[in-house]
Design an enzyme around this catalytic site. Structure first.
Site, PDB file in Angstrom:
ATOM      1  N   CYS A  27       0.780  -1.226   0.000  1.00  0.00           N
ATOM      2  CA  CYS A  27       0.000   0.000   0.000  1.00  0.00           C
ATOM      3  C   CYS A  27       0.813   1.278   0.000  1.00  0.00           C
ATOM      4  O   CYS A  27       0.585   2.152  -0.832  1.00  0.00           O
ATOM      5  CB  CYS A  27      -0.966  -0.066   1.162  1.00  0.00           C
ATOM      6  SG  CYS A  27      -0.856   1.145   2.374  1.00  0.00           S
ATOM      7  N   LYS A  81      -7.486   6.934   4.322  1.00  0.00           N
ATOM      8  CA  LYS A  81      -6.135   6.531   4.709  1.00  0.00           C
ATOM      9  C   LYS A  81      -5.102   7.183   3.809  1.00  0.00           C
ATOM     10  O   LYS A  81      -5.198   7.118   2.591  1.00  0.00           O
ATOM     11  CB  LYS A  81      -6.039   5.002   4.614  1.00  0.00           C
ATOM     12  CG  LYS A  81      -4.648   4.460   4.867  1.00  0.00           C
ATOM     13  CD  LYS A  81      -4.636   2.958   4.726  1.00  0.00           C
ATOM     14  CE  LYS A  81      -3.199   2.460   4.734  1.00  0.00           C
ATOM     15  NZ  LYS A  81      -3.093   1.006   4.600  1.00  0.00           N
ATOM     16  N   HIS A  83      -1.244   7.354   5.008  1.00  0.00           N
ATOM     17  CA  HIS A  83      -0.167   6.392   5.263  1.00  0.00           C
ATOM     18  C   HIS A  83       1.107   6.691   4.474  1.00  0.00           C
ATOM     19  O   HIS A  83       1.755   5.803   3.933  1.00  0.00           O
ATOM     20  CB  HIS A  83      -0.666   4.975   4.931  1.00  0.00           C
ATOM     21  CG  HIS A  83       0.151   3.895   5.585  1.00  0.00           C
ATOM     22  ND1 HIS A  83       0.085   2.581   5.203  1.00  0.00           N
ATOM     23  CD2 HIS A  83       1.066   3.948   6.588  1.00  0.00           C
ATOM     24  CE1 HIS A  83       0.909   1.849   5.943  1.00  0.00           C
ATOM     25  NE2 HIS A  83       1.527   2.656   6.793  1.00  0.00           N
ATOM     26  N   HIS A 194      -8.062  -3.270   3.925  1.00  0.00           N
ATOM     27  CA  HIS A 194      -7.002  -3.683   4.840  1.00  0.00           C
ATOM     28  C   HIS A 194      -7.578  -4.447   6.026  1.00  0.00           C
ATOM     29  O   HIS A 194      -8.717  -4.228   6.430  1.00  0.00           O
ATOM     30  CB  HIS A 194      -6.236  -2.462   5.353  1.00  0.00           C
ATOM     31  CG  HIS A 194      -5.526  -1.719   4.260  1.00  0.00           C
ATOM     32  ND1 HIS A 194      -4.300  -2.096   3.786  1.00  0.00           N
ATOM     33  CD2 HIS A 194      -5.881  -0.639   3.540  1.00  0.00           C
ATOM     34  CE1 HIS A 194      -3.926  -1.276   2.820  1.00  0.00           C
ATOM     35  NE2 HIS A 194      -4.875  -0.386   2.647  1.00  0.00           N
TER      36      HIS A 194
END
Length: 217
Positions: A27, A81, A83, A194
């Protein structure tokens, strides 16, 4: 024969199918490439995801899509998200080109409690591994309060992010205003792909899937 993935089939039929595209198997590298336009070998993020105790992220010298579009007059928002770095303030979404942010900074977490567990190892005469769990929902530069997290604890992240996206679009991505004349970027990155794999009970026992199939037969 009834299809076993009616929701995915509907999304594919009503959306756009990407038959030839390139991504990393993990990811953080894929997100870094998407938002910088650079292969991760050039950003140092090609090896793995960013773990909770790692002091690294997309290099500050590399502009994100949000930063580039901000420079062209866009209003920008990131939901879900990111990240791509969170160890220092200058790596957080609002410093990387997003006027607004609502979501999580790390790799994942419980989709209902919105808590994330991270482990770290101390070094010394007696090395030990410690596990820490805490809430991980942020709005702009501030984590949500315990009370806010408790209020949202029965809402799956997919629903939560969708509602926030609709709210922002309905508000024109501007405080109290109608839809703006200037262009906007809404980066919506769902966390549901996820782990942990979590869904409402109706999806686990198949009732929703069966009902949808019956409607389509």
């Amino acid at each position: 024969m009834a299809k076993t993935t009616p929701q995915l089939d509907t999304l594919a039929a009503e959306g756009v199918k990407l038959g030839s595209f390139y991504a990393s198997p993990e990811c953080t590298p894929s997100r870094a490439m998407l938002l910088t336009g650079r292969h991760t070998i050039h950003t140092g993020l090609q090896d793995s995801v960013i773990h909770g105790t790692e002091p690294r992220g997309v290099p500050l010298k590399d502009a994100t899509l949000g930063q580039t579009l901000q420079g062209l007059g866009y209003t920008t928002s990131c939901i879900g998200k990111l990240h791509l770095g969170f160890h220092q303030p200058q790596y957080l979404p609002r410093a990387r080109g997003f006027d607004r942010f609502f979501g999580i900074l790390t790799g994942g977490g419980n989709h209902y409690s919105h808590a994330t567990t991270e482990a770290f190892t101390t070094r010394g005469n007696s090395s030990a591994t410690h596990t820490v769990t805490g809430y991980n929902l942020w709005r702009d530069d501030t984590p949500l309060s315990t009370e806010e997290n408790a209020r949202l604890s029965s809402t799956h992240t997919t629903t939560l992010y969708s509602l926030e996206a609709v709210r922002q679009l309905s508000g024109g991505l501007a405080t109290g205003g109608a839809l703006q004349s200037q262009p906007f970027l809404l980066y919506l990155a769902y966390q549901g792909v996820h782990g942990p794999v979590q869904a409402d009970a109706a999806y686990y026992d198949g009732e929703i899937g069966r009902a949808s199939c019956r409607e389509r037969v």
